[in-house]
Design an enzyme around this catalytic site. Sequence first.
Site, PDB file in Angstrom:
ATOM      1  N   GLY A 268     -15.742  11.819   0.158  1.00  7.61           N
ATOM      2  CA  GLY A 268     -15.929  10.910   1.286  1.00  7.61           C
ATOM      3  C   GLY A 268     -16.380   9.533   0.815  1.00  7.61           C
ATOM      4  N   GLY A 269     -15.863   8.498   1.443  1.00 10.09           N
ATOM      5  CA  GLY A 269     -16.268   7.137   1.102  1.00 10.09           C
ATOM      6  C   GLY A 269     -15.139   6.171   1.376  1.00 10.09           C
TER       7      GLY A 269
ATOM      8  CG  HIS B 218     -10.086   0.675  -9.232  1.00  6.44           C
ATOM      9  ND1 HIS B 218      -9.223  -0.254  -9.769  1.00  6.44           N
ATOM     10  CD2 HIS B 218      -9.332   1.503  -8.454  1.00  6.44           C
ATOM     11  CE1 HIS B 218      -7.997  -0.029  -9.310  1.00  6.44           C
ATOM     12  NE2 HIS B 218      -8.038   1.030  -8.513  1.00  6.44           N
TER      13      HIS B 218
ATOM     14  CE1 TYR C 159     -13.235   3.078  -4.074  1.00 12.29           C
ATOM     15  CE2 TYR C 159     -11.970   2.293  -5.952  1.00 12.29           C
ATOM     16  CZ  TYR C 159     -12.326   3.313  -5.081  1.00 12.29           C
ATOM     17  OH  TYR C 159     -11.772   4.558  -5.226  1.00 12.29           O
TER      18      TYR C 159
HETATM   19  N1  NAD Z   1      -6.416   8.277  -3.691  1.00 12.11           N
HETATM   20  C1  NAD Z   1      -6.608   8.126  -4.986  1.00 12.11           C
HETATM   21  O1  NAD Z   1      -5.671   8.214  -5.782  1.00 12.11           O
HETATM   22  C2  NAD Z   1      -8.009   7.864  -5.510  1.00 12.11           C
HETATM   23  C3  NAD Z   1      -8.175   7.321  -6.790  1.00 12.11           C
HETATM   24  C4  NAD Z   1      -9.455   7.140  -7.283  1.00 12.11           C
HETATM   25  C5  NAD Z   1     -10.546   7.533  -6.522  1.00 12.11           C
HETATM   26  N2  NAD Z   1     -10.349   8.030  -5.263  1.00 12.11           N
HETATM   27  C6  NAD Z   1     -11.537   8.430  -4.475  1.00 12.11           C
HETATM   28  O2  NAD Z   1     -11.305   9.720  -3.941  1.00 12.11           O
HETATM   29  C7  NAD Z   1     -11.858   9.814  -2.633  1.00 12.11           C
HETATM   30  C8  NAD Z   1     -10.784  10.219  -1.620  1.00 12.11           C
HETATM   31  O3  NAD Z   1      -9.753   9.255  -1.671  1.00 12.11           O
HETATM   32  P1  NAD Z   1      -8.625   9.174  -0.551  1.00 12.11           P
HETATM   33  O4  NAD Z   1      -7.462   8.459  -1.135  1.00 12.11           O
HETATM   34  O5  NAD Z   1      -8.432  10.492   0.073  1.00 12.11           O
HETATM   35  O6  NAD Z   1      -9.334   8.174   0.470  1.00 12.11           O
HETATM   36  P2  NAD Z   1      -9.161   8.058   2.050  1.00 12.11           P
HETATM   37  O7  NAD Z   1      -9.617   6.695   2.411  1.00 12.11           O
HETATM   38  O8  NAD Z   1      -7.817   8.487   2.475  1.00 12.11           O
HETATM   39  O9  NAD Z   1     -10.215   9.134   2.572  1.00 12.11           O
HETATM   40  C9  NAD Z   1     -11.591   8.935   2.505  1.00 12.11           C
HETATM   41  C10 NAD Z   1     -12.234   9.722   3.635  1.00 12.11           C
HETATM   42  O10 NAD Z   1     -13.651   9.430   3.611  1.00 12.11           O
HETATM   43  C11 NAD Z   1     -14.076   9.307   4.959  1.00 12.11           C
HETATM   44  N3  NAD Z   1     -15.237   8.408   5.023  1.00 12.11           N
HETATM   45  C12 NAD Z   1     -15.290   7.078   4.725  1.00 12.11           C
HETATM   46  N4  NAD Z   1     -16.494   6.594   5.006  1.00 12.11           N
HETATM   47  C13 NAD Z   1     -17.228   7.632   5.489  1.00 12.11           C
HETATM   48  C14 NAD Z   1     -18.540   7.759   5.976  1.00 12.11           C
HETATM   49  N5  NAD Z   1     -19.392   6.706   6.028  1.00 12.11           N
HETATM   50  N6  NAD Z   1     -18.956   8.968   6.401  1.00 12.11           N
HETATM   51  C15 NAD Z   1     -18.124  10.044   6.361  1.00 12.11           C
HETATM   52  N7  NAD Z   1     -16.861   9.983   5.930  1.00 12.11           N
HETATM   53  C16 NAD Z   1     -16.417   8.793   5.508  1.00 12.11           C
HETATM   54  C17 NAD Z   1     -12.896   8.708   5.719  1.00 12.11           C
HETATM   55  O11 NAD Z   1     -12.989   9.051   7.110  1.00 12.11           O
HETATM   56  C18 NAD Z   1     -11.709   9.340   5.017  1.00 12.11           C
HETATM   57  O12 NAD Z   1     -11.223  10.480   5.686  1.00 12.11           O
HETATM   58  C19 NAD Z   1     -12.503   8.472  -2.330  1.00 12.11           C
HETATM   59  O13 NAD Z   1     -13.872   8.539  -2.669  1.00 12.11           O
HETATM   60  C20 NAD Z   1     -11.773   7.529  -3.275  1.00 12.11           C
HETATM   61  O14 NAD Z   1     -12.573   6.409  -3.598  1.00 12.11           O
HETATM   62  C21 NAD Z   1      -9.112   8.189  -4.741  1.00 12.11           C
END
Ligand code: NAD
Length: 273
Positions: free
Chosen positions: A73-74, A114, A137
Amino acid sequence: MADARKILFTGAAGGIGTMIRPLLAKLYPGLVLSDRVEPKDLLPTETFVAADLTKPDEVAAAVKGVDSVIHLGGFSVEGPWDTILQSNIIGCYNMFEAARAAGVKRLIFASSNHAIGFYPRKRRIGPNVTVRPDSRYGVSKAFGEALGALYSDKHGMAVTCLRIGNVGPRPLDVRRLSIWISPEDIVQLIRIGLEHPDIRFEILYGASDNATSWWDNSRATELGYRPTGKSEDHRAHAEAEQAKIGPDPVGDLFQGGTFCSAEFTNDVKRAGP
Ligand SMILES: NC(=O)c1ccc[n+]([C@@H]2O[C@H](COP(=O)([O-])OP(=O)(O)OC[C@H]3O[C@@H](n4cnc5c(N)ncnc54)[C@H](O)[C@@H]3O)[C@@H](O)[C@H]2O)c1
């Protein structure tokens, strides 16, 4: 195998959550999902608890009775400082602190490439380099890794930070040929974090078996990681997509790509290690 009723998965409604929920459901039927918004199409084996990471009481209620946390989450891209501060700095602290108070034994933290985005693409790095974030970020992900080390050393929590490249069915461009990870492979890494007996504090690269990788992921290999995805299988698609994107004189030099060039005001020769 870990007891799935006692594993909490935050960020479950997001992009990665949506991709990996069906895979996790097979391994851990009974998994508890959490997010600010309820994921669509809850499986019969899944339960959901709403929690806003910025609200300590809601986070504490979500982790009550939990043994392990998969913390995805984030806010998942660059954003205004207050957005990053709330969801990724305060929210991440709230999660670690609630987990400690609830006696959580293992936590997997979704870090990001990142956090090290200003390393040049020419340089191969392992998990022990100094962080070189490419964005607010990226700084928040370095903060999460630091929290992980603190809660591991001070409280004995087994913390696995996954420096995720980019998760998806295939790499989207040439940069992502080096950092791509398939949904199946990230589930393999999450499983190591949830189950491997030797975990204390680990930073592992969230990457598949990519021929052009910039990362030494030998620690993940030692822990049993055997990625099955190979980005070279998708090279033609990635190159075709890349051809639609113009050159980026800053971003093309560094691992973080456009996150490096955004808001960049430096002389490129003075950037990165
Ligand atoms: N997608 C990638 O390839 C990638 C790469 C590196 C890191 N990440 C990390 O992996 C995680 C998931 O990525 P993703 O692509 O599924 O992101 P996403 O934005 O699709 O999903 C993130 C989820 O976190 C929830 N969220 C955000 N703020 C919140 C809060 N204050 N309270 C509760 N929930 C909250 C959102 O509602 C969302 O469903 C993230 O932490 C992201 O930084 C993702």
